[in-house]
Design a protein around this motif. Sequence first.
Motif, PDB file in Angstrom:
ATOM      1  N   PRO A   1      -5.549 -27.196  10.137  1.00  0.00           N
ATOM      2  CA  PRO A   1      -5.822 -28.001  11.331  1.00  0.00           C
ATOM      3  C   PRO A   1      -5.172 -27.458  12.612  1.00  0.00           C
ATOM      4  CG  PRO A   1      -4.841 -29.349   9.564  1.00  0.00           C
ATOM      5  CD  PRO A   1      -5.143 -28.025   8.997  1.00  0.00           C
ATOM      6  N   GLU A   2      -3.915 -27.009  12.505  1.00  0.00           N
ATOM      7  CA  GLU A   2      -3.233 -26.507  13.710  1.00  0.00           C
ATOM      8  C   GLU A   2      -3.947 -25.295  14.298  1.00  0.00           C
ATOM      9  OE1 GLU A   2      -0.739 -27.668  15.638  1.00  0.00           O
ATOM     10  OE2 GLU A   2      -1.083 -29.428  14.369  1.00  0.00           O
ATOM     11  N   GLN A   3      -4.357 -24.368  13.401  1.00  0.00           N
ATOM     12  CA  GLN A   3      -5.040 -23.151  13.856  1.00  0.00           C
ATOM     13  C   GLN A   3      -6.399 -23.503  14.454  1.00  0.00           C
ATOM     14  OE1 GLN A   3      -5.105 -21.639   9.874  1.00  0.00           O
ATOM     15  NE2 GLN A   3      -3.440 -20.189  10.250  1.00  0.00           N
ATOM     16  N   LYS A   4      -7.069 -24.435  13.777  1.00  0.00           N
ATOM     17  CA  LYS A   4      -8.384 -24.870  14.230  1.00  0.00           C
ATOM     18  C   LYS A   4      -8.283 -25.461  15.632  1.00  0.00           C
ATOM     19  CE  LYS A   4     -11.261 -26.451  10.665  1.00  0.00           C
ATOM     20  NZ  LYS A   4     -12.286 -25.420  10.692  1.00  0.00           N
ATOM     21  N   LYS A   5      -7.277 -26.321  15.794  1.00  0.00           N
ATOM     22  CA  LYS A   5      -7.076 -26.988  17.077  1.00  0.00           C
ATOM     23  C   LYS A   5      -6.879 -25.945  18.181  1.00  0.00           C
ATOM     24  CE  LYS A   5      -3.634 -29.763  19.424  1.00  0.00           C
ATOM     25  NZ  LYS A   5      -2.337 -30.431  19.316  1.00  0.00           N
ATOM     26  N   GLN A   6      -6.028 -24.952  17.889  1.00  0.00           N
ATOM     27  CA  GLN A   6      -5.751 -23.918  18.880  1.00  0.00           C
ATOM     28  C   GLN A   6      -7.018 -23.145  19.231  1.00  0.00           C
ATOM     29  OE1 GLN A   6      -2.709 -24.335  20.076  1.00  0.00           O
ATOM     30  NE2 GLN A   6      -3.548 -23.077  21.728  1.00  0.00           N
ATOM     31  N   ARG A   7      -7.839 -22.870  18.195  1.00  0.00           N
ATOM     32  CA  ARG A   7      -9.082 -22.132  18.427  1.00  0.00           C
ATOM     33  C   ARG A   7     -10.030 -22.952  19.311  1.00  0.00           C
ATOM     34  NH1 ARG A   7     -13.932 -21.837  15.582  1.00  0.00           N
ATOM     35  NH2 ARG A   7     -13.141 -22.985  13.791  1.00  0.00           N
ATOM     36  N   TYR A   8     -10.105 -24.260  19.052  1.00  0.00           N
ATOM     37  CA  TYR A   8     -10.986 -25.111  19.861  1.00  0.00           C
ATOM     38  C   TYR A   8     -10.561 -25.081  21.337  1.00  0.00           C
ATOM     39  CZ  TYR A   8     -12.982 -27.268  15.620  1.00  0.00           C
ATOM     40  OH  TYR A   8     -13.614 -27.503  14.434  1.00  0.00           O
ATOM     41  N   ILE A   9      -9.231 -25.047  21.535  1.00  0.00           N
ATOM     42  CA  ILE A   9      -8.731 -25.041  22.908  1.00  0.00           C
ATOM     43  C   ILE A   9      -8.993 -23.683  23.554  1.00  0.00           C
ATOM     44  CG2 ILE A   9      -6.632 -25.164  24.326  1.00  0.00           C
ATOM     45  CD1 ILE A   9      -5.509 -27.137  22.176  1.00  0.00           C
ATOM     46  N   ASP A  10      -8.643 -22.613  22.826  1.00  0.00           N
ATOM     47  CA  ASP A  10      -8.729 -21.266  23.404  1.00  0.00           C
ATOM     48  C   ASP A  10     -10.164 -20.776  23.537  1.00  0.00           C
ATOM     49  OD1 ASP A  10      -6.022 -21.341  23.440  1.00  0.00           O
ATOM     50  OD2 ASP A  10      -5.728 -20.065  21.673  1.00  0.00           O
TER      51      ASP A  10
END
Lengths: 484, 95
Positions: A305-314
């Motif tokens: 989830p943390e990586q996914k969240k960062q990808r959605y933002i970036d």
Amino acid sequence: MSTNLMNQWESVIGLEIHAQLATASKIFSGASTAYGAEPNTQACAVDLGMPGVLPVLNREAVRMAIRFGVAIDAVIDHQSIFARKNYFYPDLPKGYQISQFEHPIVGKGHIGISPAEGEHREIGITRAHLEEDAGKSTHDQFPEQSGIDLNRAGTPLLEIVSEPDMRSAKEAVAYARKIHSLVRYLEICDGNMQEGSFRCDANVSIRRKDDDRLGTRAELKNINSFRFLERAINYEIERQIDLVEDGGTVVQETRLYDSERDETRSMRSKEEANDYRYFPDPDLLPVAISDEDIAQIRAALPELPEQKKQRYIDDLGLSDYNAEQLTANRDTAVYFEAAYAEGDSAAAAQLANWILGDLAGALNKAGLDIVDSPISSPMLVQLVARIADNTISGKIAKQVFDAMWQGEGGADEIIETRGLRQITDSGAIETLIDEVIAANPDQVEQFRAGKEKVLGFFVGQVMNQSRGKANPGQVNTILRDKLK
Amino acid sequence: MTLKADDVRSIAHLARLHIDDDSVDRYVDDLSSILTLVDQMNQIDSSGVKPLANPLDASQRLRADEVTEGDQREKFQAIAPDVADGLYRVPRVIE
């Protein structure tokens, strides 16, 4: 109780979470773990503790535990040991539960939580160990006796023990939700709290704000939803503060949460129950875990989830809040990604808003999970595309959404049959505007005298005349032009 | 190390063993002498020895996650003292 009084106290909370691992067979036997079977049809000789049987460890249970350990950045020992935890209860046929004491499979780790928007806290995880679940007792089926179903006996559990790092019920819930989300992402637990696949016990104590020693804790059990977790902890904190303020002392005990009365009640004193006399289980050899095993499991981890969240933002340009909301639940992320894959990359923010807004609201109201949504991802993509290409306005889109929810078909179909196509022909809009201006000379005077607010009245009138179908942007521009 | 009579009674209770009052003293002596032996072993310097979880120099074999056991409820329940509606029945336990 006055806020003032509450403010002198700090609550200290740690959670023990039992996650049933999603294996097909039990941790030490080849019986099925499927939920809901007829009583005792999935309890074999090993689960019943028949004389002469031996436990044989399930490889997948070990791998799932390590997968969790790797995901929380935990220490994984090369050797892990099983121990017997001794106590007597009818749903524990052997008289001991095979668990772990020294050398649990997952050592110290940590996980980040955000109890509120923009807040971040790191919560320590003391350990996570493998153990077998007990059977189930029912006390209401027979007048004088208890009934025992051993289907659940031997189901693999991962017990995840946190540090006493949480300071409010809200933080405890945020942590529990985070662990819940993680085990679902890792596909090691189905997370079904109603069926008991994911259970939370809370250790709660209080202390004066200037004191750094830990107070005596009570352990809260029987909590089967996040909402009840929050309520049970809050009730318990207040109970302990009241007790101590009145000159009493908190005793170490297990308390059951009663959701109907919204209170916790003493279950038994832990003094005796705590003496489990653990010792290494002679039936099981130490489990050897190599660096290669760990590396292989690490390499096969899904996007967390943390990586996914960062990808959605970036990569997709979503806001921190939307990215957090979309990734908190794995099913929501899957829904979003299916929609995103089909749609235009520019539509990511639009899709996020619909999923977290109207769709989440409708699902919540209907008590449905997103996997059971009557509006599928492709259907939502079509709706968003029709707003983007100006076929319908955002306002009409809500009508279309409701119709899709009611099962009237896809967006295109509904727009056609209901005649909702937006009027973008400026000639047609001008005609409408001319009519409205002619019918309301007083308001025209007011606007020309500088009363800007009257513009809203005109826009409303024109939209009404067009039954909501005129393009609002065009209406605004043309109106201003004509009213000059 | 010497146990007291109450220690023996509480250990027996935890193990659900019945011990006659007049044999408590004998258990106090027997169990205390075992603890004395442990004390004696604790005198030995074992700082260089790796702790042993099992005397066999081997590690646990793992099995594949497959369902291999079918339903044998009828057989198991045929030897149980009391069953009803598929459940094993026991004297009422309520916490």
